[in-house]
Design an enzyme around this catalytic site. Structure first.
Site, short mmCIF file in Angstrom:
data_model
loop_
_atom_site.label_atom_id
_atom_site.label_comp_id
_atom_site.label_asym_id
_atom_site.label_seq_id
_atom_site.Cartn_x
_atom_site.Cartn_y
_atom_site.Cartn_z
N ASP A 1 -8.75 -14.20 0.66
CA ASP A 1 -9.21 -15.28 1.53
C ASP A 1 -10.35 -16.07 0.89
O ASP A 1 -10.74 -17.11 1.41
CB ASP A 1 -9.67 -14.73 2.88
CG ASP A 1 -10.73 -13.66 2.73
OD1 ASP A 1 -10.43 -12.62 2.12
OD2 ASP A 1 -11.86 -13.87 3.21
N ASN A 2 -10.88 -15.54 -0.19
CA ASN A 2 -11.99 -16.23 -0.85
C ASN A 2 -11.57 -16.89 -2.15
O ASN A 2 -12.40 -17.24 -2.98
CB ASN A 2 -13.15 -15.25 -1.09
CG ASN A 2 -13.72 -14.75 0.23
OD1 ASN A 2 -13.65 -15.45 1.24
ND2 ASN A 2 -14.27 -13.55 0.22
N LYS B 1 -21.08 -24.15 8.31
CA LYS B 1 -20.97 -22.68 8.28
C LYS B 1 -22.13 -22.10 9.08
O LYS B 1 -23.29 -22.44 8.82
CB LYS B 1 -21.01 -22.20 6.83
CG LYS B 1 -20.93 -20.71 6.64
CD LYS B 1 -20.72 -20.38 5.17
CE LYS B 1 -20.76 -18.88 4.91
NZ LYS B 1 -20.60 -18.59 3.48
N GLY C 1 -20.64 -15.54 15.04
CA GLY C 1 -20.36 -16.91 14.61
C GLY C 1 -21.54 -17.60 13.95
O GLY C 1 -21.47 -18.78 13.63
P1 AMP Z 1 -16.43 -13.32 4.24
O1 AMP Z 1 -16.87 -11.93 3.94
O2 AMP Z 1 -17.56 -14.31 4.29
O3 AMP Z 1 -15.31 -13.79 3.37
O4 AMP Z 1 -15.89 -13.32 5.73
C1 AMP Z 1 -14.80 -12.57 6.13
C2 AMP Z 1 -14.42 -12.95 7.54
O5 AMP Z 1 -15.45 -12.58 8.46
C3 AMP Z 1 -14.15 -14.42 7.78
O6 AMP Z 1 -13.08 -14.52 8.68
C4 AMP Z 1 -15.43 -14.90 8.39
O7 AMP Z 1 -15.26 -16.05 9.17
C5 AMP Z 1 -15.82 -13.70 9.25
N1 AMP Z 1 -17.26 -13.64 9.54
C6 AMP Z 1 -18.26 -13.35 8.69
N2 AMP Z 1 -19.44 -13.36 9.33
C7 AMP Z 1 -19.19 -13.67 10.62
C8 AMP Z 1 -19.99 -13.83 11.79
N3 AMP Z 1 -21.32 -13.69 11.77
N4 AMP Z 1 -19.36 -14.15 12.93
C9 AMP Z 1 -18.03 -14.30 12.99
N5 AMP Z 1 -17.23 -14.16 11.94
C10 AMP Z 1 -17.79 -13.83 10.76
MG MG Z 2 -14.57 -15.61 3.24
#
Ligand code: AMP
Ligand code: MG
Length: 491
Positions: free
Chosen positions: A257-258, A118, A131
């Site tokens: 998604d989580n 990650k 990313g």
């Molecule tokens: P999360 O809030 O961690 O569940 O993430 C929601 C979405 O945002 C997922 O598709 C992650 O892969 C994407 N995401 C979160 N942070 C980043 C980042 N720094 N760069 C690219 N994608 C991100």
């Molecule tokens: Mg997520």
């Protein structure tokens, strides 16, 4: 040829990628993006060993290169997974925007565990994101996921964190880092939503079959394995979320998604543990309306499962009406199961061995009392476990009355004091990852490159039911002057 036969495979990698055999619409093949100068910050040696990976080999230059995504170990087939999801109720396309699944490590026990990096760089699913991930949040995930494991709650785990030698730009320049995360799988409700919305029923069936085989092959599929898949997911979430409630864990971002179909806790973003008991407790800076507040988690779990059920409809029955009926019946089991786990769990926390119709009231009265008097959730149970309530809680309004009814309850049927204490000890953690302790560990690690504070915290959290002397200072709540705690998403 398996990796173990390869004499150069000193690390013990035994990687495959069965997910990459699914239709190519479900993922994108790509390697992690290399980083300039990776350094190991923390390594979970016990987990490495459980995975059949040699910890010393991971500490070597070669091992660190793997953990940083600069070197692809044998057997890995790196992919970014596609998924969608409801974020705070709104449906959208997502996917691994900053993670790459290297593959599945086959453990010495024959288990298949995802190994994901990650913070490994941009992917086709990154949208505007870079990313990357910052060191603080990756260490935070490491601490809290390992604490959850110590608490006996199903969770993804953390193998290592490496710093990348490259800054990440958030509101300020931060140290970049990559977390290697281990999970039974990363198949989410959102993975099914993605396929159901944009792919074919044939691919949906393949994903459902894969998920069944991967997680539930030892269960009875009955005469409709897709309905059984839904039932297993329902059972998993009911048990998981009840356990969150029993330790005061607030996930913070229960978007679909989580939510992992395996029933493990995944995605440690804005999560945190509650100190003072209140059902409306929220830590996430972006959860303006308290959708994911402590007291809402159980019903949100049901909402997320309904979204999962919707994706399965075409597989459940040819006639949609019939399919909906079948799904609804299984979904209705969620509340019943959740309540059962919840009540059984609170009975254990109170040292109660059998069932009585009045137990719900006993538990709810205590919770109300805790809410009214702003009592610390974990420490109230800890105090009862230690039998220190006379000194510590007898001044609290109405507590003595509640205490009398609890003591009466413990008289019938009569159990030995020792048996009651033993049950309470294994049901009430003496330590949880308190926010102020986690912050203290992160400040030392990130700002002062001092990892000793985090190591000490991790050590204490490894056995949260041990009630040792060393744990005592970690059990204390924050000082009353502390500011309200806030957590951040997408960190
Ligand atoms: P999360 O809030 O961690 O569940 O993430 C929601 C979405 O945002 C997922 O598709 C992650 O892969 C994407 N995401 C979160 N942070 C980043 C980042 N720094 N760069 C690219 N994608 C991100
Ligand atoms: Mg997520």
């Amino acid at each position: 040829m398996t990796n173990t036969l390869d004499p150069s495979n000193k690390a013990g990698w035994k990687l495959e990628n069965s997910y990459a055999k699914l239709p190519e619409t479900l993922y994108t093949r790509l390697n992690p993006r290399p980083v300039s100068s990776p350094q190991l910050v923390v390594l979970n040696k016990a987990l490495a060993e459980a995975l059949g990976i040699n910890p010393e080999a991971l500490e070597s230059e070669e091992g660190i290169e793997v953990l940083a995504g600069n070197r692809i170990p044998e057997g890995a087939e790196p992919i970014a997974q596609a998924y969608a999801g409801h974020q705070f109720g709104h449906f959208t396309m997502l996917g691994d925007g900053r993670a790459v699944l290297l593959g599945e490590q086959i453990t010495p026990e024959g288990k298949r565990m995802d190994l994901q990096l990650k913070g490994s760089g941009q992917t086709p699913y990154s949208r505007q994101g870079d990313g990357r991930a910052a060191l603080g949040p990756m260490l935070r995930e490491y601490i809290i996921s390992e604490a959850m494991h110590g608490l006996g709650i199903a969770t993804s785990r953390s193998l290592a964190v490496v710093s990348t030698g490259e800054p990440v730009l958030r509101e300020q320049r931060l140290t970049g880092a990559i977390l290697s995360r281990v999970a039974s799988s990363h198949i989410r409700v959102g993975t099914f939503q993605y396929v159901a919305k944009w792919d074919t029923v044939d691919h949906l069936k393949k994903l459902a079959d894969y998920t069944w085989d991967r997680h539930f092959s030892n269960r009875d599929p009955g005469d409709n394995r897709y309905l059984s898949l839904l039932r297993e997911a329902v059972k998993g979430q009911a048990e998981l979320i009840s356990k969150w409630q029993l330790v005061g864990f607030i996930h913070g971002v229960m978007n679909t998604d989580n939510i992992a179909i395996s029933g493990e806790t995944i995605d440690y973003g804005p999560c945190a543990f509650m100190d003072t008991y209140h059902p409306s407790t929220v830590f996430s800076s972006i959860d303006y309306y308290g959708r994911y507040a402590y007291g809402n988690q159980p019903s949100i779990g049901g909402w997320d499962l309904s979204r999962f059920a919707e994706t399965l409809l075409p597989l459940l029955h040819q006639e949609e009406k019939k399919a909906i009926e079948m799904a609804q019946e299984v979904l209705s089991e969620y509340t019943v199961l959740f309540r059962k786990h919840w009540l059984d769990g609170f009975r254990n926390k109170l040292g109660i061995f059998d069932e009585d119709a009045q137990d719900v009231k006993l538990v709810e009265d205590l919770l109300q009392l805790m809410e009214k008097n702003k009592m610390d959730f974990s420490n109230t149970f800890r105090t009862l476990t230690l039998g220190k309530e006379e000194e510590e809680l007898f001044g609290v309004p109405e507590f003595e009355k509640w205490h009398r009814s609890w003591k009466e309850r413990l008289e019938s049927p009569k159990q030995s004091k020792e048996a009651i204490k033993a049950l309470m000890r294994k049901s009430n953690p003496s330590v949880i990852p308190r926010n102020h302790r986690v912050e203290e560990a992160l400040v030392a690690a990130v700002n002062e490159q001092d990892l000793s504070v985090m190591e000490e915290l991790l050590e204490v959290l490894r056995n949260p039911y041990a009630y040792t002397q060393e744990q005592e200072k970690f059990a204390q709540g924050p000082s009353s002057s502390s500011k309200p705690y806030q957590t951040y998403c997408g960190t």
